[in-house]
Design a protein around this motif. Structure first.
Motif, PDB file in Angstrom:
ATOM      1  N   LEU A  91      13.273   7.512   7.062  1.00 45.79           N
ATOM      2  CA  LEU A  91      12.070   8.281   7.374  1.00 45.79           C
ATOM      3  C   LEU A  91      10.890   7.412   7.764  1.00 45.79           C
ATOM      4  CD1 LEU A  91      12.148  11.250   4.839  1.00 45.79           C
ATOM      5  CD2 LEU A  91      12.899  11.189   7.204  1.00 45.79           C
ATOM      6  N   ALA A  92      10.931   6.118   7.441  1.00 49.33           N
ATOM      7  CA  ALA A  92       9.840   5.222   7.819  1.00 49.33           C
ATOM      8  C   ALA A  92       9.710   5.126   9.338  1.00 49.33           C
ATOM      9  CB  ALA A  92      10.068   3.834   7.220  1.00 49.33           C
ATOM     10  N   GLU A  93      10.796   5.342  10.061  1.00 47.34           N
ATOM     11  CA  GLU A  93      10.753   5.281  11.520  1.00 47.34           C
ATOM     12  C   GLU A  93       9.938   6.436  12.114  1.00 47.34           C
ATOM     13  OE1 GLU A  93      14.730   5.101  13.017  1.00 47.34           O
ATOM     14  OE2 GLU A  93      15.194   3.281  11.891  1.00 47.34           O
ATOM     15  N   TYR A  94       9.710   7.488  11.326  1.00 45.53           N
ATOM     16  CA  TYR A  94       9.006   8.675  11.830  1.00 45.53           C
ATOM     17  C   TYR A  94       7.607   8.817  11.252  1.00 45.53           C
ATOM     18  CZ  TYR A  94      13.778   9.575  13.185  1.00 45.53           C
ATOM     19  OH  TYR A  94      15.023   9.460  13.719  1.00 45.53           O
ATOM     20  N   GLU A 153      11.264   0.296   4.839  1.00 45.05           N
ATOM     21  CA  GLU A 153      12.404   1.202   4.997  1.00 45.05           C
ATOM     22  C   GLU A 153      12.514   2.181   3.824  1.00 45.05           C
ATOM     23  OE1 GLU A 153      16.583   0.119   6.590  1.00 45.05           O
ATOM     24  OE2 GLU A 153      16.683  -0.121   4.412  1.00 45.05           O
ATOM     25  N   ARG A 154      12.728   3.457   4.145  1.00 43.33           N
ATOM     26  CA  ARG A 154      12.928   4.512   3.132  1.00 43.33           C
ATOM     27  C   ARG A 154      14.110   5.355   3.582  1.00 43.33           C
ATOM     28  NH1 ARG A 154      10.791   4.030  -1.681  1.00 43.33           N
ATOM     29  NH2 ARG A 154      10.334   6.201  -1.891  1.00 43.33           N
ATOM     30  N   LEU A 155      15.280   5.056   3.039  1.00 44.54           N
ATOM     31  CA  LEU A 155      16.503   5.759   3.417  1.00 44.54           C
ATOM     32  C   LEU A 155      16.680   7.026   2.595  1.00 44.54           C
ATOM     33  CD1 LEU A 155      19.061   2.841   3.850  1.00 44.54           C
ATOM     34  CD2 LEU A 155      17.879   4.139   5.621  1.00 44.54           C
ATOM     35  N   TYR A 156      16.957   8.115   3.279  1.00 44.78           N
ATOM     36  CA  TYR A 156      17.258   9.402   2.670  1.00 44.78           C
ATOM     37  C   TYR A 156      18.644   9.829   3.126  1.00 44.78           C
ATOM     38  CZ  TYR A 156      12.526   9.917   0.972  1.00 44.78           C
ATOM     39  OH  TYR A 156      11.364   9.739   0.285  1.00 44.78           O
ATOM     40  N   THR A 176       6.637   9.088  -0.514  1.00 45.58           N
ATOM     41  CA  THR A 176       5.716   7.964  -0.610  1.00 45.58           C
ATOM     42  C   THR A 176       6.242   6.853   0.272  1.00 45.58           C
ATOM     43  OG1 THR A 176       5.192   8.545  -2.891  1.00 45.58           O
ATOM     44  CG2 THR A 176       4.591   6.334  -2.168  1.00 45.58           C
ATOM     45  N   MET A 177       5.437   6.439   1.223  1.00 43.74           N
ATOM     46  CA  MET A 177       5.813   5.362   2.136  1.00 43.74           C
ATOM     47  C   MET A 177       4.984   4.137   1.768  1.00 43.74           C
ATOM     48  SD  MET A 177       7.965   7.097   3.780  1.00 43.74           S
ATOM     49  CE  MET A 177       8.470   6.328   5.263  1.00 43.74           C
ATOM     50  N   TYR A 178       5.601   2.976   1.858  1.00 42.96           N
ATOM     51  CA  TYR A 178       4.941   1.731   1.492  1.00 42.96           C
ATOM     52  C   TYR A 178       4.808   0.829   2.711  1.00 42.96           C
ATOM     53  CZ  TYR A 178       6.074   3.259  -3.209  1.00 42.96           C
ATOM     54  OH  TYR A 178       6.184   3.985  -4.360  1.00 42.96           O
ATOM     55  N   GLU A 204       0.855  -1.187   0.000  1.00 37.51           N
ATOM     56  CA  GLU A 204       0.000   0.000   0.000  1.00 37.51           C
ATOM     57  C   GLU A 204       0.893   1.240   0.000  1.00 37.51           C
ATOM     58  OE1 GLU A 204      -3.550   1.944   2.736  1.00 37.51           O
ATOM     59  OE2 GLU A 204      -2.387   0.265   3.507  1.00 37.51           O
ATOM     60  N   ALA A 205       0.638   2.170  -0.904  1.00 38.65           N
ATOM     61  CA  ALA A 205       1.431   3.403  -1.000  1.00 38.65           C
ATOM     62  C   ALA A 205       0.673   4.565  -0.371  1.00 38.65           C
ATOM     63  CB  ALA A 205       1.732   3.721  -2.469  1.00 38.65           C
ATOM     64  N   LEU A 206       1.345   5.263   0.530  1.00 35.09           N
ATOM     65  CA  LEU A 206       0.758   6.414   1.208  1.00 35.09           C
ATOM     66  C   LEU A 206       1.720   7.584   1.128  1.00 35.09           C
ATOM     67  CD1 LEU A 206      -0.404   4.441   4.340  1.00 35.09           C
ATOM     68  CD2 LEU A 206      -1.915   5.419   2.634  1.00 35.09           C
TER      69      LEU A 206
END
Length: 121
Positions: free
Chosen positions: A114-117, A85-88, A69-71, A9-11
């Motif tokens: 950023l997924a941690e936040y 996980e989404r690393l920036y 976009t977080m999945y 799911e993409a948010l």
């Protein structure tokens, strides 16, 4: 029996990263900037002025905002986050205000997930 394999799911989320202070900076650099990047997306702070290896930007100068976009995949459990996980890349750059070319040069970087936040609350 068939299982329906729904994809993740993409948010969309808007993240604001605010720099409150920078310490133990290289003494020779007085003009600095931070950037947050992923692929072709980039968010930057305004120019930050350091004094005695320390900087405290104002709220407007030290804020970076980015749409991400977080999945999340149903049925999976992740430590510390409900999203994949989404690393920036977070980079510190020095600015040479007198230079014609290579005005900015990276002096350090790190990665932030950023997924941690992100949460739906």
């Amino acid at each position: 029996m068939f299982k329906s394999n729904k994809g993740p799911e993409a948010l969309k989320f808007e993240f604001s990263v605010t720099v409150k202070s920078l310490d133990k900076l290289p003494a020779k650099y007085k003009h600095l900037k931070l950037s947050l990047t992923k692929g072709g997306k980039i968010a930057r702070t305004k120019e930050i002025f350091a004094d005695k290896q320390h900087a405290e930007p104002s709220l407007s100068d030290g804020t970076m905002t980015m749409i991400c976009t977080m999945y999340r995949t149903q049925g999976t459990v992740r430590a510390g986050s409900e999203f994949d996980e989404r690393l920036y890349k977070l980079s510190l750059m020095r600015i040479n205000p007198r230079a014609m070319r290579e005005r900015e040069k990276k002096i350090g970087s790190s990665f932030i997930n950023l997924a941690e936040y992100a949460s739906l609350e």
